[in-house]
Design a protein around this motif. Structure first.
Motif, PDB file in Angstrom:
ATOM      1  N   ASN A 139       7.506   4.181   7.453  1.00 53.15           N
ATOM      2  CA  ASN A 139       8.480   5.116   6.893  1.00 53.15           C
ATOM      3  C   ASN A 139       8.771   4.856   5.415  1.00 53.15           C
ATOM      4  O   ASN A 139       9.023   5.806   4.657  1.00 53.15           O
ATOM      5  CB  ASN A 139       9.782   5.065   7.685  1.00 53.15           C
ATOM      6  CG  ASN A 139       9.645   5.694   9.037  1.00 53.15           C
ATOM      7  OD1 ASN A 139       8.833   6.586   9.252  1.00 53.15           O
ATOM      8  ND2 ASN A 139      10.426   5.214   9.985  1.00 53.15           N
ATOM      9  N   ASN A 140       8.764   3.605   5.002  1.00 52.42           N
ATOM     10  CA  ASN A 140       9.137   3.282   3.619  1.00 52.42           C
ATOM     11  C   ASN A 140       7.962   3.194   2.660  1.00 52.42           C
ATOM     12  O   ASN A 140       8.157   3.251   1.451  1.00 52.42           O
ATOM     13  CB  ASN A 140       9.916   1.966   3.585  1.00 52.42           C
ATOM     14  CG  ASN A 140      11.217   2.061   4.335  1.00 52.42           C
ATOM     15  OD1 ASN A 140      11.811   3.122   4.440  1.00 52.42           O
ATOM     16  ND2 ASN A 140      11.651   0.944   4.895  1.00 52.42           N
ATOM     17  N   THR A 141       6.734   3.045   3.192  1.00 48.59           N
ATOM     18  CA  THR A 141       5.591   2.866   2.314  1.00 48.59           C
ATOM     19  C   THR A 141       4.550   3.961   2.472  1.00 48.59           C
ATOM     20  O   THR A 141       4.126   4.572   1.505  1.00 48.59           O
ATOM     21  CB  THR A 141       4.925   1.489   2.560  1.00 48.59           C
ATOM     22  OG1 THR A 141       5.921   0.476   2.427  1.00 48.59           O
ATOM     23  CG2 THR A 141       3.823   1.230   1.576  1.00 48.59           C
TER      24      THR A 141
ATOM     25  N   ASP B 205       9.251   0.540   9.917  1.00 48.18           N
ATOM     26  CA  ASP B 205       9.825   0.423   8.568  1.00 48.18           C
ATOM     27  C   ASP B 205       8.734   0.493   7.502  1.00 48.18           C
ATOM     28  O   ASP B 205       8.894   1.166   6.484  1.00 48.18           O
ATOM     29  CB  ASP B 205      10.607  -0.873   8.415  1.00 48.18           C
ATOM     30  CG  ASP B 205      11.935  -0.843   9.134  1.00 48.18           C
ATOM     31  OD1 ASP B 205      12.390   0.260   9.507  1.00 48.18           O
ATOM     32  OD2 ASP B 205      12.509  -1.932   9.340  1.00 48.18           O
ATOM     33  N   PHE B 206       7.631  -0.199   7.746  1.00 49.42           N
ATOM     34  CA  PHE B 206       6.518  -0.148   6.797  1.00 49.42           C
ATOM     35  C   PHE B 206       5.986   1.276   6.679  1.00 49.42           C
ATOM     36  O   PHE B 206       5.768   1.779   5.583  1.00 49.42           O
ATOM     37  CB  PHE B 206       5.397  -1.096   7.229  1.00 49.42           C
ATOM     38  CG  PHE B 206       4.135  -0.919   6.437  1.00 49.42           C
ATOM     39  CD1 PHE B 206       4.068  -1.321   5.117  1.00 49.42           C
ATOM     40  CD2 PHE B 206       3.018  -0.337   7.004  1.00 49.42           C
ATOM     41  CE1 PHE B 206       2.916  -1.144   4.374  1.00 49.42           C
ATOM     42  CE2 PHE B 206       1.857  -0.160   6.274  1.00 49.42           C
ATOM     43  CZ  PHE B 206       1.804  -0.560   4.958  1.00 49.42           C
TER      44      PHE B 206
ATOM     45  N   GLY C  61       1.990  -4.659   1.219  1.00 46.72           N
ATOM     46  CA  GLY C  61       3.010  -4.366   2.228  1.00 46.72           C
ATOM     47  C   GLY C  61       2.464  -4.460   3.642  1.00 46.72           C
ATOM     48  O   GLY C  61       3.135  -4.954   4.546  1.00 46.72           O
TER      49      GLY C  61
ATOM     50  N   ARG D 214       9.863  -2.314  15.090  1.00 46.40           N
ATOM     51  CA  ARG D 214      10.755  -1.977  13.973  1.00 46.40           C
ATOM     52  C   ARG D 214      10.099  -2.304  12.627  1.00 46.40           C
ATOM     53  O   ARG D 214      10.182  -1.518  11.676  1.00 46.40           O
ATOM     54  CB  ARG D 214      12.082  -2.728  14.128  1.00 46.40           C
ATOM     55  CG  ARG D 214      13.119  -2.311  13.120  1.00 46.40           C
ATOM     56  CD  ARG D 214      14.502  -2.897  13.389  1.00 46.40           C
ATOM     57  NE  ARG D 214      14.492  -4.343  13.504  1.00 46.40           N
ATOM     58  CZ  ARG D 214      14.694  -5.022  14.643  1.00 46.40           C
ATOM     59  NH1 ARG D 214      14.893  -4.372  15.764  1.00 46.40           N
ATOM     60  NH2 ARG D 214      14.683  -6.334  14.636  1.00 46.40           N
TER      61      ARG D 214
ATOM     62  N   PRO E 221       6.007   7.977   2.063  1.00 42.88           N
ATOM     63  CA  PRO E 221       6.196   8.404   0.671  1.00 42.88           C
ATOM     64  C   PRO E 221       4.882   8.584  -0.080  1.00 42.88           C
ATOM     65  O   PRO E 221       4.791   9.439  -0.966  1.00 42.88           O
ATOM     66  CB  PRO E 221       7.043   7.297   0.057  1.00 42.88           C
ATOM     67  CG  PRO E 221       7.771   6.710   1.193  1.00 42.88           C
ATOM     68  CD  PRO E 221       6.834   6.802   2.352  1.00 42.88           C
TER      69      PRO E 221
END
Length: 87
Positions: free
Chosen positions: A78-80, A75-76, A12, A71, A83
């Motif tokens: 927050n989403n990877t 996104d990377f 990612g 952005r 978590p």
């Protein structure tokens, strides 16, 4: 954390880095081709003729796409990354 999870995060991160670099690399490629063609047609072999326009184009494209790059990075993260931390 398993090896698979580490490889997923690395995949990612590499994909995000490639997507962030894509606009700058594309503009530099096109501009380099145009300047190279111009140099070949006019037989002008000045090194600064290729360097200065590319640097100016990179700076302009960087500032124009800064929001896009931010952005992608957020996104990377927050989403990877988040978590993975919260587990």
């Amino acid at each position: 954390m398993t090896e698979l999870a580490i490889f997923e995060v690395l995949r990612g991160a590499l994909w995000a880095a490639a997507m962030m670099a894509l606009p700058i690399l594309a503009v530099t490629l096109v501009l380099g081709f145009v300047i190279g063609l111009l140099q070949a047609l006019t037989s002008i072999q000045e090194m600064t003729l290729t360097f200065v326009p590319k640097i100016l184009a990179v700076v302009v494209v960087f500032f124009l796409t800064l929001g896009y790059m931010t952005r992608i990075c957020l996104d990377f993260f927050n989403n990877t990354v988040l978590p993975m931390i919260s587990r």
